[in-house]
Design an enzyme around this catalytic site. Structure first.
Site, PDB file in Angstrom:
ATOM      1  N   GLU A 178       3.157 -17.968 -10.715  1.00  0.00           N
ATOM      2  CA  GLU A 178       2.902 -16.736 -10.665  1.00  0.00           C
ATOM      3  C   GLU A 178       2.882 -16.099 -11.932  1.00  0.00           C
ATOM      4  O   GLU A 178       4.001 -15.522 -12.519  1.00  0.00           O
ATOM      5  CB  GLU A 178       3.834 -15.921  -9.823  1.00  0.00           C
ATOM      6  CG  GLU A 178       3.334 -14.587  -9.567  1.00  0.00           C
ATOM      7  CD  GLU A 178       4.056 -13.570  -8.447  1.00  0.00           C
ATOM      8  OE1 GLU A 178       5.201 -14.295  -8.392  1.00  0.00           O
ATOM      9  OE2 GLU A 178       3.780 -12.446  -8.336  1.00  0.00           O
ATOM     10  N   LYS A 220      -0.241 -18.120  -7.909  1.00  0.00           N
ATOM     11  CA  LYS A 220      -0.262 -16.869  -7.226  1.00  0.00           C
ATOM     12  C   LYS A 220      -0.524 -15.935  -8.356  1.00  0.00           C
ATOM     13  O   LYS A 220      -0.019 -15.809  -9.576  1.00  0.00           O
ATOM     14  CB  LYS A 220       1.218 -16.489  -6.926  1.00  0.00           C
ATOM     15  CG  LYS A 220       1.379 -15.345  -6.247  1.00  0.00           C
ATOM     16  CD  LYS A 220       2.742 -15.097  -5.671  1.00  0.00           C
ATOM     17  CE  LYS A 220       3.027 -13.677  -4.939  1.00  0.00           C
ATOM     18  NZ  LYS A 220       4.235 -13.625  -4.084  1.00  0.00           N
TER      19      LYS A 220
END
Ligand code: 13P
Length: 339
Positions: A178, A220
């Site tokens: 992420e 992500k």
């Protein structure tokens, strides 16, 4: 099954059709801040009750493939004595764990941060495997400002993401990677596109040079949006088009899926934008949600720390999950939202 097959199977299952990933991995201080917005006292037990309310909402297994937890949460148990890990496994939902330890000031880069958590990570990963985690998450944070982010900040964070992902894969845990470009700021959508692209290019360079198996990760990502303080906010069509353009330029087709964070968008905005992307035709990867706030609000307010509000909070949460599921399929609409 080889370790590579296992990593890839978990990544594909996390982004499987119709489902998304629930993020309830707020650290205790962040959870305390969120509770305070609604006047809820934050204790280990109130945080436990809240997370139990969400993960035992009837039917979450229809919309949720995996749940990302914080260290405190993955060790907690439901009222009936079962561990949260067992509760999730019974529902066919995969338990996951956030393994970074948060932000630290980046040396010699005033105002910029690097995500910490590599020290002792190999040992912690093996412990999380024993507890029952199947996947992990690490969040790098990139802030757009005057003259920032620096290339140094982007590359240092990307390098740490690569080291984390390689260690997670070594342990047999599928990493959620992420790199979040924050919505904070008054930049326009073009600047967000430029920075997101530079960040994703750098992250995939590091993943490749650190020997990560790309079919065994989930990305992500932030959506490409204007800053919260921008005088002209990009609309849904622009957000969808520019986000997809960036992903197409940067994300190899072998990555099974991209799961978006909500990043401060409301549940409705995040669903509208995800839906628009999923309505634009065939894509190389699955596009799904891994929202935190966009799934948890308004159920957090409805719950308010009161046991008698649990059914109403669960109903509000399920509504957001249904909307996420619809957006994931390109079937979201304002009529559906109104119920
Ligand atoms: P938000 O959807 O609230 O941005 O949280 C997602 C998340 O997990 C950030 O790391």
């Amino acid at each position: 099954m080889t370790i590579e097959e296992k990593l890839a199977a978990t990544a594909s299952a996390l982004v499987t059709t119709g489902k998304g990933i629930l993020a309830i991995d707020e650290t205790s201080p962040t959870c305390t801040k969120r509770f305070a917005e609604f006047g809820i006292e934050s204790t280990a037990d109130s945080r436990r009750s809240y997370r139990e309310t969400l993960i035992t909402a009837p039917g979450i297994g229809d919309y949720v493939s995996g749940v990302i937890m914080f260290d405190e949460t993955i060790r907690q148990t439901a009222k009936d004595g079962r561990s949260f890990v067992d509760v999730l496994n019974t529902l066919g939902v995969m338990p996951g764990i956030k393994v970074d330890t948060g932000l630290a000031a980046l040396a010699k880069a005033p105002g910029e941060n690097v995500t910490d958590g590599l020290d002792g990570l190999r040992e912690r990963l093996y412990e999380y495997c024993e507890i029952g985690a199947r996947f992990t998450k690490w969040r790098a944070v990139i802030k757009i400002g005057p003259g920032t982010p620096s290339r140094y900040c982007i590359e240092t964070n990307a390098h740490a993401l690569g080291r984390y992902a390689a260690l997670a894969q070594e342990a047999g845990l599928t990493p959620i990677v992420e790199p979040e470009v924050l919505m904070d700021g008054d930049h326009d959508v073009g600047r967000c596109l430029e920075v997101t692209e530079e960040v994703l290019q750098s992250v995939f360079r590091e993943l490749n040079s650190q020997r990560c198996l790309l079919e065994g990760i989930v990305l992500k990502a932030n959506m490409v949006t204007s800053g919260i303080g921008s005088p002209r906010r990009a609309n849904t069509g622009e957000i969808a088009e520019l986000t997809l353009k960036t992903l197409r330029r940067c994300v190899p087709a072998i990555v099974p899926g991209v799961a978006f964070l909500s990043g401060g968008q409301t549940g409705k905005e995040a669903c509208r934008n995800l839906n628009a992307m999923n309505s634009l035709g065939r894509l190389p990867w699955e596009l799904t949600f891994s929202f935190g706030r966009a799934l948890q609000y308004p159920s957090l307010g409805v719950w308010g720390g009161e046991p008698h509000n649990v059914p109403a909070a669960q109903a509000a949460f399920l509504h957001r999950l249904r909307m996420g599921g619809a957006a994931r399929a390109g079937m979201y609409s304002s009529e559906l939202e109104r119920g």
